[in-house]
Design a protein around this motif. Structure first.
Motif: not given
Length: 156
Positions: A128-139
């Motif tokens: 959820l954090a990735f989908l909402t932009g709270t965390v950007e862990p990927f390339t």
């Protein structure tokens, strides 16, 4: 999914949020980008979770991860998700399964940026954090601002 059989085969229990996610959605892909692995399911290309029990990572990469952890020691890792760019998300298997945090390895990162992102939370919170932009862990940065679609392996 018979989670007791999975626990026996893996010699460990998996986090409840993950088990609930798999029961509801199964293995598959979010936005044709991030895929979730499951224990073996006949016919599923995503049933490869057991293959990752002992991931082989270069010492350099493990040392970089250790630098981001309070203990400076890397606990056993278990990959549960990958991106189309080869980034990998792992559980940090320390303590009870429901307390496992997530670490994501960015296969391609600009010079001077960390290849690892450590997330203080479980798989579903991380997702959820990735989908909402709270965390950007990927390339690829963020998928914020677009409609998201999770597609089960049976529908691919």
């Amino acid at each position: 999914m018979n989670w007791d059989s999975v626990a026996q085969a893996m010699s460990l229990h998996l986090p409840m949020d993950y088990r609930e996610f798999v029961e509801i959605y199964g293995g598959g892909e979010m936005d044709e980008y991030f895929s979730i692995s499951t224990p073996p399911v006949p016919g599923s290309a995503y049933g490869d979770l057991l293959d990752g029990l002992d991931p082989a990572l270069p010492t350099r990469d493990l040392n970089q991860l250790a630098e981001q952890l309070a203990s400076n020691a890397v606990p056993p890792l278990l990959p549960f998700g990958t991106t189309a760019h080869g980034d990998v998300s792992f559980w940090l298997r320390e303590g009870p399964a429901d307390n496992w945090n997530v670490a994501s390895f960015r296969r391609q990162s600009p010079p001077g940026t960390a290849r690892w992102t450590v997330f203080d939370g479980g798989m579903v919170e991380f997702f959820l954090a990735f989908l909402t932009g709270t965390v950007e862990p990927f390339t690829v940065g963020s998928l914020v601002g677009q409609q998201h679609e999770y597609v089960n392996w049976r529908d691919l």
